[in-house]
Motif scaffolding. Sequence first.
Motif, mmCIF file in Angstrom:
data_model
loop_
_atom_site.group_PDB
_atom_site.id
_atom_site.type_symbol
_atom_site.label_atom_id
_atom_site.label_comp_id
_atom_site.label_asym_id
_atom_site.label_seq_id
_atom_site.Cartn_x
_atom_site.Cartn_y
_atom_site.Cartn_z
ATOM 1 N N VAL A 183 -8.583 -1.359 11.375
ATOM 2 C CA VAL A 183 -8.752 -2.032 12.759
ATOM 3 C C VAL A 183 -9.627 -3.094 12.390
ATOM 4 O O VAL A 183 -10.911 -2.667 12.011
ATOM 5 C CB VAL A 183 -9.133 -0.958 13.766
ATOM 6 N N THR A 184 -9.481 -4.288 12.913
ATOM 7 C CA THR A 184 -10.413 -5.237 12.428
ATOM 8 C C THR A 184 -10.502 -6.383 13.800
ATOM 9 O O THR A 184 -9.517 -6.618 14.362
ATOM 10 C CB THR A 184 -9.945 -6.277 11.114
ATOM 11 N N ASN A 185 -11.851 -6.943 14.086
ATOM 12 C CA ASN A 185 -11.963 -7.905 14.822
ATOM 13 C C ASN A 185 -13.142 -8.934 14.200
ATOM 14 O O ASN A 185 -13.312 -8.842 13.063
ATOM 15 C CB ASN A 185 -12.227 -7.604 16.303
ATOM 16 N N GLU A 186 -13.498 -9.721 14.729
ATOM 17 C CA GLU A 186 -14.490 -10.650 14.296
ATOM 18 C C GLU A 186 -15.941 -9.906 14.165
ATOM 19 O O GLU A 186 -16.866 -10.431 13.363
ATOM 20 C CB GLU A 186 -14.667 -11.995 15.257
ATOM 21 N N PHE A 187 -16.204 -8.795 14.821
ATOM 22 C CA PHE A 187 -17.546 -8.119 14.366
ATOM 23 C C PHE A 187 -17.279 -6.951 13.446
ATOM 24 O O PHE A 187 -18.212 -6.319 13.120
ATOM 25 C CB PHE A 187 -17.740 -7.292 15.862
ATOM 26 N N ALA A 188 -16.159 -6.328 13.406
ATOM 27 C CA ALA A 188 -16.123 -5.006 12.585
ATOM 28 C C ALA A 188 -14.919 -4.683 11.949
ATOM 29 O O ALA A 188 -13.740 -5.692 12.288
ATOM 30 C CB ALA A 188 -16.185 -3.687 13.707
ATOM 31 N N HIS A 189 -14.951 -4.066 10.926
ATOM 32 C CA HIS A 189 -13.814 -3.637 10.098
ATOM 33 C C HIS A 189 -13.737 -2.036 9.742
ATOM 34 O O HIS A 189 -14.643 -1.774 9.271
ATOM 35 C CB HIS A 189 -13.390 -4.465 8.751
ATOM 36 N N VAL A 190 -12.901 -1.370 10.232
ATOM 37 C CA VAL A 190 -12.799 -0.077 9.974
ATOM 38 C C VAL A 190 -11.324 0.455 9.327
ATOM 39 O O VAL A 190 -10.409 -0.165 9.708
ATOM 40 C CB VAL A 190 -13.118 0.824 11.204
ATOM 41 N N GLU A 191 -11.499 1.485 8.646
ATOM 42 C CA GLU A 191 -10.229 2.165 8.196
ATOM 43 C C GLU A 191 -10.095 3.350 8.791
ATOM 44 O O GLU A 191 -11.185 4.034 8.718
ATOM 45 C CB GLU A 191 -10.163 2.109 6.529
ATOM 46 N N VAL A 192 -8.983 3.701 9.203
ATOM 47 C CA VAL A 192 -8.582 5.109 9.724
ATOM 48 C C VAL A 192 -7.658 5.772 8.940
ATOM 49 O O VAL A 192 -6.477 5.330 8.528
ATOM 50 C CB VAL A 192 -8.133 5.138 11.126
ATOM 51 N N ARG A 193 -7.749 7.051 8.603
ATOM 52 C CA ARG A 193 -6.670 7.854 7.887
ATOM 53 C C ARG A 193 -6.945 9.251 8.148
ATOM 54 O O ARG A 193 -8.048 9.839 8.506
ATOM 55 C CB ARG A 193 -6.694 7.547 6.460
ATOM 56 N N ARG A 194 -5.811 10.017 8.096
ATOM 57 C CA ARG A 194 -5.734 11.547 8.268
ATOM 58 C C ARG A 194 -6.081 12.010 7.082
ATOM 59 O O ARG A 194 -5.354 11.799 6.009
ATOM 60 C CB ARG A 194 -4.387 11.840 8.925
ATOM 61 N N VAL A 195 -7.053 12.975 6.883
ATOM 62 C CA VAL A 195 -7.121 13.662 5.537
ATOM 63 C C VAL A 195 -7.199 15.025 5.881
ATOM 64 O O VAL A 195 -7.408 15.694 6.984
ATOM 65 C CB VAL A 195 -8.534 13.239 4.779
ATOM 66 N N TRP A 196 -6.871 15.862 4.557
ATOM 67 C CA TRP A 196 -7.075 17.432 4.743
ATOM 68 C C TRP A 196 -8.164 17.665 3.980
ATOM 69 O O TRP A 196 -8.439 17.335 2.739
ATOM 70 C CB TRP A 196 -5.549 17.957 4.244
ATOM 71 N N THR A 197 -8.937 18.750 4.361
ATOM 72 C CA THR A 197 -9.975 19.267 3.623
ATOM 73 C C THR A 197 -10.215 20.626 3.655
ATOM 74 O O THR A 197 -8.981 21.180 4.321
ATOM 75 C CB THR A 197 -11.537 18.771 4.500
ATOM 76 N N ARG A 198 -10.754 21.236 2.709
ATOM 77 C CA ARG A 198 -10.599 22.703 3.048
ATOM 78 C C ARG A 198 -10.951 23.507 4.224
ATOM 79 O O ARG A 198 -10.503 24.682 4.583
ATOM 80 C CB ARG A 198 -11.483 23.504 1.932
ATOM 81 N N ASN A 199 -11.379 22.660 5.124
ATOM 82 C CA ASN A 199 -11.866 23.001 6.710
ATOM 83 C C ASN A 199 -10.612 22.742 7.458
ATOM 84 O O ASN A 199 -10.958 23.005 8.776
ATOM 85 C CB ASN A 199 -13.087 22.590 7.012
#
Length: 87
Positions: A20-36
């Motif tokens: 997800v990106t615009n002129e001010f920011a860039h983030v990456e999003v993903r689903r992860v599995w942890t032991r919790n």
Amino acid sequence: MDDHEPARAPAMEREPVIEVTNEFAHVEVRRVWTRNGMRLEISSPRLGHCVRLDALALESLTWQPMETFSRFLEEPFGPARPDGRHG
């Protein structure tokens, strides 16, 4: 494994990244599995910040008025530490 690990810490399993990106920011999003259990990992590669949120934390975001998110931007890199640096 802690839910607040650095952005590039290995996870038990990773899924494709949504950017997800615009002129001010860039983030990456993903689903992860942890032991919790399952988490949504949101990372800012440029700034090196990462957070993993569980279902309750994510749901609590839906309870917030937009003013809450506006207040986040008052200190976009987090509150200053005692040494004056942010993050």
